[in-house]
Design a protein around this motif. Sequence first.
Motif, PDB file in Angstrom:
ATOM      1  N   PRO A  20      -7.276  -3.311   5.607  1.00  0.00           N
ATOM      2  CA  PRO A  20      -8.494  -3.443   4.799  1.00  0.00           C
ATOM      3  C   PRO A  20      -8.345  -4.485   3.692  1.00  0.00           C
ATOM      4  O   PRO A  20      -7.253  -4.723   3.182  1.00  0.00           O
ATOM      5  CB  PRO A  20      -8.677  -2.042   4.208  1.00  0.00           C
TER       6      PRO A  20
ATOM      7  N   GLU B 227      -5.599  -0.726  10.810  1.00  0.00           N
ATOM      8  CA  GLU B 227      -6.481  -1.577  10.016  1.00  0.00           C
ATOM      9  C   GLU B 227      -5.722  -2.220   8.873  1.00  0.00           C
ATOM     10  O   GLU B 227      -4.747  -1.662   8.372  1.00  0.00           O
ATOM     11  CB  GLU B 227      -7.628  -0.749   9.428  1.00  0.00           C
TER      12      GLU B 227
ATOM     13  N   GLU C  33     -11.042  -4.968  -1.634  1.00  0.00           N
ATOM     14  CA  GLU C  33     -12.266  -4.265  -2.034  1.00  0.00           C
ATOM     15  C   GLU C  33     -12.417  -2.956  -1.256  1.00  0.00           C
ATOM     16  O   GLU C  33     -12.707  -1.907  -1.838  1.00  0.00           O
ATOM     17  CB  GLU C  33     -13.474  -5.172  -1.776  1.00  0.00           C
ATOM     18  N   VAL C  34     -12.213  -2.986   0.044  1.00  0.00           N
ATOM     19  CA  VAL C  34     -12.318  -1.781   0.873  1.00  0.00           C
ATOM     20  C   VAL C  34     -11.205  -0.802   0.508  1.00  0.00           C
ATOM     21  O   VAL C  34     -11.421   0.404   0.409  1.00  0.00           O
ATOM     22  CB  VAL C  34     -12.272  -2.141   2.374  1.00  0.00           C
ATOM     23  N   LEU C  35     -10.014  -1.331   0.275  1.00  0.00           N
ATOM     24  CA  LEU C  35      -8.866  -0.490  -0.072  1.00  0.00           C
ATOM     25  C   LEU C  35      -9.114   0.292  -1.360  1.00  0.00           C
ATOM     26  O   LEU C  35      -8.761   1.468  -1.459  1.00  0.00           O
ATOM     27  CB  LEU C  35      -7.615  -1.359  -0.206  1.00  0.00           C
ATOM     28  N   GLN C  36      -9.744  -0.331  -2.338  1.00  0.00           N
ATOM     29  CA  GLN C  36     -10.021   0.331  -3.604  1.00  0.00           C
ATOM     30  C   GLN C  36     -10.945   1.538  -3.427  1.00  0.00           C
ATOM     31  O   GLN C  36     -10.864   2.505  -4.180  1.00  0.00           O
ATOM     32  CB  GLN C  36     -10.646  -0.650  -4.609  1.00  0.00           C
ATOM     33  N   ALA C  37     -11.810   1.493  -2.427  1.00  0.00           N
ATOM     34  CA  ALA C  37     -12.769   2.574  -2.197  1.00  0.00           C
ATOM     35  C   ALA C  37     -12.218   3.659  -1.258  1.00  0.00           C
ATOM     36  O   ALA C  37     -12.820   4.713  -1.121  1.00  0.00           O
ATOM     37  CB  ALA C  37     -14.057   2.001  -1.613  1.00  0.00           C
ATOM     38  N   MET C  38     -11.070   3.394  -0.633  1.00  0.00           N
ATOM     39  CA  MET C  38     -10.511   4.332   0.344  1.00  0.00           C
ATOM     40  C   MET C  38      -9.653   5.398  -0.310  1.00  0.00           C
ATOM     41  O   MET C  38      -9.003   5.143  -1.312  1.00  0.00           O
ATOM     42  CB  MET C  38      -9.594   3.588   1.336  1.00  0.00           C
ATOM     43  N   GLU C  39      -9.640   6.574   0.311  1.00  0.00           N
ATOM     44  CA  GLU C  39      -8.664   7.598  -0.052  1.00  0.00           C
ATOM     45  C   GLU C  39      -7.554   7.497   0.983  1.00  0.00           C
ATOM     46  O   GLU C  39      -7.809   7.477   2.183  1.00  0.00           O
ATOM     47  CB  GLU C  39      -9.293   8.985   0.001  1.00  0.00           C
ATOM     48  N   TYR C  40      -6.312   7.397   0.527  1.00  0.00           N
ATOM     49  CA  TYR C  40      -5.185   7.353   1.451  1.00  0.00           C
ATOM     50  C   TYR C  40      -3.955   7.891   0.753  1.00  0.00           C
ATOM     51  O   TYR C  40      -3.875   7.935  -0.459  1.00  0.00           O
ATOM     52  CB  TYR C  40      -4.937   5.940   1.981  1.00  0.00           C
TER      53      TYR C  40
ATOM     54  N   CYS D 137      -0.293  -0.596  -0.870  1.00  0.00           N
ATOM     55  CA  CYS D 137      -0.687  -1.172   0.410  1.00  0.00           C
ATOM     56  C   CYS D 137      -0.649  -2.700   0.430  1.00  0.00           C
ATOM     57  O   CYS D 137      -0.549  -3.307   1.476  1.00  0.00           O
ATOM     58  CB  CYS D 137      -2.058  -0.671   0.821  1.00  0.00           C
TER      59      CYS D 137
END
Length: 181
Positions: A162, A160, A165-172, A178
Amino acid sequence: METMQELFYRDPYAREFSATVTACREGKKGFEVVLSDTAFYPEGGGQPSDEGTLGDAKVTFVKRIGSEVVHYTDKPLEVGSTVTGKLDWDRRFDNMQNHTCEHIFSGLVHQKYKFENVGFHMDPDDITVDFSGEIPMEAISELEKLVNQAITQNIDLKIEFPSEEVLQAMEYRSKKNCTEW
């Protein structure tokens, strides 16, 4: 972030493709060829680059330089011409499998010991992974067993890209920002 030049992400199983030569310059390691699109995976993330051919030119190395994927060849290619690229599929598939296994192994090490992967290198004979702590030798065979179990489950993998906006909400877990990919 993916560009139109990255067939290796859009179709990682592509073995052959056609593209237009957009640049060709002589360099220190042969000719540096840039294409409108490519299935050749550039060196990165510890994984060696793909090899193969572009027309009758041998591709010996592939590297990302800025926004370009540069193919190092043993002969020049005419700018504006259409070439057929053919990957050394055995090499690509071996690299794909090994790189995926490294991610599984690193995930298990993080899950069990909370160690971060701080370095990764693949060559034809060895794969090394460096962690932020020392894994007990007696744990290696159990980790290997768990990796093999994960592989036999044949879990679908998804690549993916992302949005911010989606990246900010993800845990990785990543050593890199990224947005630099």
